[in-house]
Enzyme design. Sequence first.
Site, PDB file in Angstrom:
ATOM      1  N   CYS A  96       0.833  -1.198   0.000  1.00  0.00           N
ATOM      2  CA  CYS A  96       0.000   0.000   0.000  1.00  0.00           C
ATOM      3  C   CYS A  96       0.871   1.252   0.000  1.00  0.00           C
ATOM      4  O   CYS A  96       1.596   1.503  -0.951  1.00  0.00           O
ATOM      5  CB  CYS A  96      -0.986  -0.030   1.164  1.00  0.00           C
ATOM      6  SG  CYS A  96      -2.445   1.004   0.875  1.00  0.00           S
ATOM      7  N   HIS A 115      -3.694  -5.697   0.794  1.00  0.00           N
ATOM      8  CA  HIS A 115      -3.563  -6.024   2.213  1.00  0.00           C
ATOM      9  C   HIS A 115      -4.034  -7.463   2.438  1.00  0.00           C
ATOM     10  O   HIS A 115      -4.903  -7.958   1.739  1.00  0.00           O
ATOM     11  CB  HIS A 115      -4.418  -5.093   3.076  1.00  0.00           C
ATOM     12  CG  HIS A 115      -3.928  -3.693   3.118  1.00  0.00           C
ATOM     13  ND1 HIS A 115      -2.771  -3.316   3.758  1.00  0.00           N
ATOM     14  CD2 HIS A 115      -4.459  -2.547   2.605  1.00  0.00           C
ATOM     15  CE1 HIS A 115      -2.607  -1.998   3.642  1.00  0.00           C
ATOM     16  NE2 HIS A 115      -3.614  -1.512   2.945  1.00  0.00           N
TER      17      HIS A 115
END
Length: 484
Positions: free
Chosen positions: A333, A430
Amino acid sequence: MTGRRLMVLGTGSDVGKSLLVAGLCRAYARKGLSVAPFKAQNMSNNAAVTSDGGEIGRAQALQAHAAGVPLTVHMNPVLLKPETDVDAQVVVQGRVLGRYSASAYQRLKPELRATVRDSLDRLSAQHDLVLVEGAGCAAERYLRPQDISNMGLAEAADLPAVLLGDESRGGVTAAAIGHHRLWSAEDRARVCGVIVNKFRGDPSIFAPAAADILAETGWPVLGLLRWSQAARALPEEDSLGYGRKTGAGGGLVIAVPELSRMANFDDLDPLIAEPGVDLRWVKPGQAIPGDADVVLLLGSKTTRPALEAFRAEGWDIDLRAHLRRGGRVAGLCAGYQMLGQVVRDPDGIEGAPGDTTGLGLLEIETTIAAEKRLVEVEAQDSISGTRVTGYEMHMGRTEGPGLTKPWLRLEGRDEGAVSGDGLVSGCYLHGLFASDPFRQHWLTRMGGQASGAGHRARLDQALDDFADEIAADLDLDALLALAR
């Protein structure tokens, strides 16, 4: 159907409210009840994507998993994601409302009361029991007029409550009596009793303290929860918990710099549980260890400030030395965004508008955008072909020639990037390390060994063990009888 409700208030932050609710969710679900967790307001940069397309605090996601019910935005209708010491992104019923200062948010809170009640009522209509978790210290008088998460909610929704204290910190008796003296008579009357968490030693020693609490407040001590080894295997909720867990201390060395406003550090939990992983947190003022096999950059709520702090620590120099030694680097991310050439924020989404030069390890460029991507995904590792499940939660758009060599392949598109020499990789996904075949192959590729144990199986075993401990220390039927 209108389910019963019971609130768990705390004498402070990090006293164990979230884990107790998770354990109770599992315990009552095993009794055949349909159970749902609820927390009106949560402050955490650890979040999860819900089945209805929003986001909630990661603690409520764990509690929902414990209860065996799908995630919904109504389990955590107000989520605060800190961006600075005084500003936070406010997420309401799963969607970003905007960025608010602490004072502006206090003025906003009364407008959120109807939304909070709406979410609670929706869950109550669908489940036999809703376990309502309070936030922080439940007796802060200065917050009471605008309160939407502790006694303010208990009053509005007519909730019975139990008060949880942490004996490992000391002062449980004083905390319970102090809460009684700070609350109004109406608020006191909502409390059915006190639960003492993280108790060690002979329970009979606590009897005089229990008598004092009862004499001063009229609240019985409903149970002493032992110091739990099972709970230690469960994910930490927020920044108060990260860094308390590390790997087993041998094998593959994974160094994790502590980025500012770090987010979704629970991505590490499946790696920490591996006996062949030595995970080391790199704190400000420390150098990235020279014997690291992998440097892993996690998510951050604010990528550009994280980049600036990374450079201020000299970690960019350490990272290049690590690569010269043949080490590996991975970014998730915001960590992925940092590995590129530049991060642009023309609209000032994260702060003042501007550009920040990236670490230059991947041929990508990122532009921060107002629209947040929230989606559960399935993918394949482009190298091993192993299946990966996870979720995306970001506000950036990434482009560049580095994307032609992706880390992952999704249906209809590729995701992430891998450097030409294969030493640097990054993606937005994630939760990828929770996918057992992927994690096992990745650890082997990094030069380590995987145990072969399933992450979800480990998590469920820890929840079952914790629920067993709670059932031994509390009278679950008597506690359920307090709900209404």
